[in-house]
Scaffold this active site. Structure first.
Site, PDB file in Angstrom:
ATOM      1  N   SER A 144       0.903  -1.370   0.056  1.00 29.97           N
ATOM      2  CA  SER A 144      -0.020  -0.170  -0.153  1.00 29.97           C
ATOM      3  C   SER A 144       0.887   1.332   0.127  1.00 29.97           C
ATOM      4  O   SER A 144       2.266   1.293   0.068  1.00 29.97           O
ATOM      5  CB  SER A 144      -0.810  -0.074   1.262  1.00 29.97           C
ATOM      6  OG  SER A 144      -1.409   1.354   1.455  1.00 29.97           O
ATOM      7  N   TYR A 157      -3.488  -0.783   9.925  1.00 33.33           N
ATOM      8  CA  TYR A 157      -3.244  -0.764   8.505  1.00 33.33           C
ATOM      9  C   TYR A 157      -2.132  -0.407   8.075  1.00 33.33           C
ATOM     10  O   TYR A 157      -1.281  -1.045   7.394  1.00 33.33           O
ATOM     11  CB  TYR A 157      -4.694   0.024   7.688  1.00 33.33           C
ATOM     12  CG  TYR A 157      -4.638  -0.094   6.180  1.00 33.33           C
ATOM     13  CD1 TYR A 157      -4.840  -1.380   5.602  1.00 33.33           C
ATOM     14  CD2 TYR A 157      -3.861   0.544   5.150  1.00 33.33           C
ATOM     15  CE1 TYR A 157      -5.078  -1.693   4.408  1.00 33.33           C
ATOM     16  CE2 TYR A 157      -3.895   0.499   3.889  1.00 33.33           C
ATOM     17  CZ  TYR A 157      -4.438  -0.899   3.491  1.00 33.33           C
ATOM     18  OH  TYR A 157      -4.536  -1.084   2.042  1.00 33.33           O
TER      19      TYR A 157
HETATM   20  P1  NAD Z   1     -11.922  -4.968  -1.163  1.00 30.19           P
HETATM   21  O1  NAD Z   1     -12.332  -4.725   0.074  1.00 30.19           O
HETATM   22  O2  NAD Z   1     -12.731  -4.897  -2.407  1.00 30.19           O
HETATM   23  O3  NAD Z   1     -11.181  -6.391  -1.453  1.00 30.19           O
HETATM   24  C1  NAD Z   1     -10.893  -7.083  -0.229  1.00 30.19           C
HETATM   25  C2  NAD Z   1     -10.617  -8.742  -0.535  1.00 30.19           C
HETATM   26  O4  NAD Z   1     -10.234  -9.289   0.538  1.00 30.19           O
HETATM   27  C3  NAD Z   1     -12.151  -9.153  -0.865  1.00 30.19           C
HETATM   28  O5  NAD Z   1     -12.131 -10.146  -1.774  1.00 30.19           O
HETATM   29  C4  NAD Z   1     -12.508  -9.698   0.521  1.00 30.19           C
HETATM   30  O6  NAD Z   1     -13.555 -10.654   0.466  1.00 30.19           O
HETATM   31  C5  NAD Z   1     -11.244 -10.349   0.773  1.00 30.19           C
HETATM   32  N1  NAD Z   1     -11.226 -10.470   2.382  1.00 30.19           N
HETATM   33  C6  NAD Z   1     -11.477  -9.643   3.451  1.00 30.19           C
HETATM   34  N2  NAD Z   1     -11.229 -10.348   4.322  1.00 30.19           N
HETATM   35  C7  NAD Z   1     -10.973 -11.666   4.209  1.00 30.19           C
HETATM   36  C8  NAD Z   1     -10.805 -13.090   4.863  1.00 30.19           C
HETATM   37  N3  NAD Z   1     -10.836 -12.840   6.308  1.00 30.19           N
HETATM   38  N4  NAD Z   1     -10.449 -14.228   4.176  1.00 30.19           N
HETATM   39  C9  NAD Z   1     -10.367 -14.117   2.895  1.00 30.19           C
HETATM   40  N5  NAD Z   1     -10.529 -12.993   2.274  1.00 30.19           N
HETATM   41  C10 NAD Z   1     -10.870 -11.869   2.805  1.00 30.19           C
HETATM   42  O7  NAD Z   1     -10.682  -3.897  -1.480  1.00 30.19           O
HETATM   43  P2  NAD Z   1      -9.447  -3.986  -2.639  1.00 30.19           P
HETATM   44  O8  NAD Z   1      -9.062  -2.532  -2.369  1.00 30.19           O
HETATM   45  O9  NAD Z   1      -9.754  -4.496  -3.702  1.00 30.19           O
HETATM   46  O10 NAD Z   1      -8.333  -4.494  -1.502  1.00 30.19           O
HETATM   47  C11 NAD Z   1      -7.259  -5.508  -2.190  1.00 30.19           C
HETATM   48  C12 NAD Z   1      -6.035  -5.413  -1.375  1.00 30.19           C
HETATM   49  O11 NAD Z   1      -5.404  -4.286  -1.998  1.00 30.19           O
HETATM   50  C13 NAD Z   1      -6.157  -5.287   0.095  1.00 30.19           C
HETATM   51  O12 NAD Z   1      -4.860  -6.041   0.717  1.00 30.19           O
HETATM   52  C14 NAD Z   1      -6.099  -3.869   0.288  1.00 30.19           C
HETATM   53  O13 NAD Z   1      -5.459  -3.530   1.595  1.00 30.19           O
HETATM   54  C15 NAD Z   1      -5.204  -3.333  -0.736  1.00 30.19           C
HETATM   55  N6  NAD Z   1      -5.118  -2.221  -1.188  1.00 30.19           N
HETATM   56  C16 NAD Z   1      -6.199  -1.434  -1.574  1.00 30.19           C
HETATM   57  C17 NAD Z   1      -6.188  -0.259  -1.991  1.00 30.19           C
HETATM   58  C18 NAD Z   1      -7.391   0.618  -2.518  1.00 30.19           C
HETATM   59  O14 NAD Z   1      -7.050   2.030  -2.724  1.00 30.19           O
HETATM   60  N7  NAD Z   1      -8.442  -0.013  -2.836  1.00 30.19           N
HETATM   61  C19 NAD Z   1      -4.764   0.504  -2.069  1.00 30.19           C
HETATM   62  C20 NAD Z   1      -3.619  -0.078  -1.412  1.00 30.19           C
HETATM   63  C21 NAD Z   1      -3.919  -1.467  -1.036  1.00 30.19           C
END
Ligand code: NAD
Length: 252
Positions: A144, A157
């Site tokens: 991130s 986080y």
């Molecule tokens: P999102 O909330 O759409 O996706 C998160 C995913 O993790 C979902 O598929 C959810 O079902 C799954 N999940 C959550 N808890 C879980 C568990 N206990 N067991 C199995 N699966 C689980 O959000 P996203 O933005 O697609 O996030 C994906 C990754 O990217 C994460 O690690 C997030 O921290 C990271 N990220 C996102 C952003 C952003 O701006 N969206 C930025 C930096 C990093």
């Protein structure tokens, strides 16, 4: 030249791919030729439909990645489905927002258990299998902007994602001799469920977009090229590195 990016006959595990960045990366890996094992807490109905429509092979494992027993379940089911594993994308992650002065132990532990503990132990389970296979492997962790920056009101986080970048380097050092490359992608501000609260806050949303040189939120499609690169032979001498996919945010 493009053969280097071909993932035919590779098996990729992607945690948390029912939506968001995980779905985008699972589809990109499949389009590059990989068979995909998804790991989800709920049926990834939309992802399954997209995989079927594209003629891709997809197997879903129902598992909560914050539980240690999920590692064995995922590996056992992946081998039963496709016979081997080659690529692991540790994508599942959550965020909790609160002032640090009021932050609870539960909001600390829930985030750390999924975002960094599960990343380490899932990588360990995957690496044991790859070493048993005697093949090479690629692990891609999802970091991130808060692997580089402090953020605000997201203490667990920030701790977890800073940890992901460190663990990525450590595992790269230990497993490079075994042919396992460990890298990470640090997404910038992406339009997914993870950032709904930020995007719903008009003032904060304007501040964020105004600071992104590309002038827009990222999309899950923006992860496609970088994930295929890091999963493929094209990145074979890239190891222990975290690539920012952030529309220029960190360069600012
Ligand atoms: P999102 O909330 O759409 O996706 C998160 C995913 O993790 C979902 O598929 C959810 O079902 C799954 N999940 C959550 N808890 C879980 C568990 N206990 N067991 C199995 N699966 C689980 O959000 P996203 O933005 O697609 O996030 C994906 C990754 O990217 C994460 O690690 C997030 O921290 C990271 N990220 C996102 C952003 C952003 O701006 N969206 C930025 C930096 C990093």
């Amino acid at each position: 030249m493009l053969d280097m990016f071909d993932l035919s006959n590779r098996v990729a595990i992607v945690t948390g791919c029912n939506a968001g960045l995980g779905q985008g990366m699972a589809l990109a890996l499949a389009r590059a030729g990989a068979d995909v094992v998804g790991v989800n807490r709920r049926m990834p109905t939309e992802t399954m439909a997209l995989m079927t429509a594209g003629g891709h092979r997809f197997h879903n494992v129902m598992a909560d990645m914050s539980k240690m027993e999920s590692v064995d379940k995922v590996m056992t089911e992946a081998i039963a489905a496709f016979g081997k594993v080659d690529i692991l994308v540790n994508n599942a992650g959550i965020i909790r927002r609160n002032d640090s002065i009021d932050f609870t132990e539960k909001d600390w532990d829930d985030v750390m258990d999924l975002n960094v503990k599960a990343v380490f132990f899932m990588s360990q389970g995957f690496a044991k299998q790859v070493m048993t296979q005697g093949t090479s492997g690629n692990i891609i962790n999802i970091a991130s902007m808060l692997s580089y920056q402090g953020g605000i009101r997201v203490p667990s986080y920030t701790a977890s994602k800073s940890g992901v970048m460190g663990v990525t380097r450590l595992l790269a050092n230990e497993w490079a001799p075994h042919g396992i490359n460990v890298n990470a992608i640090a997404p910038g501000y992406m339009a997914t469920d993870n950032t709904t609260a930020l995007r719903d806050d008009e003032v904060r949303s304007q501040e964020i977009v105004g600071r992104i040189p590309c002038g827009r939120w990222g999309k899950s499609d923006d992860m496609a090229g970088p994930i295929v690169f890091l999963a493929s032979d094209a990145s074979r001498y890239v190891n222990g590195y975290t690539i920012a996919v952030d529309g220029g945010w960190l360069a600012r």
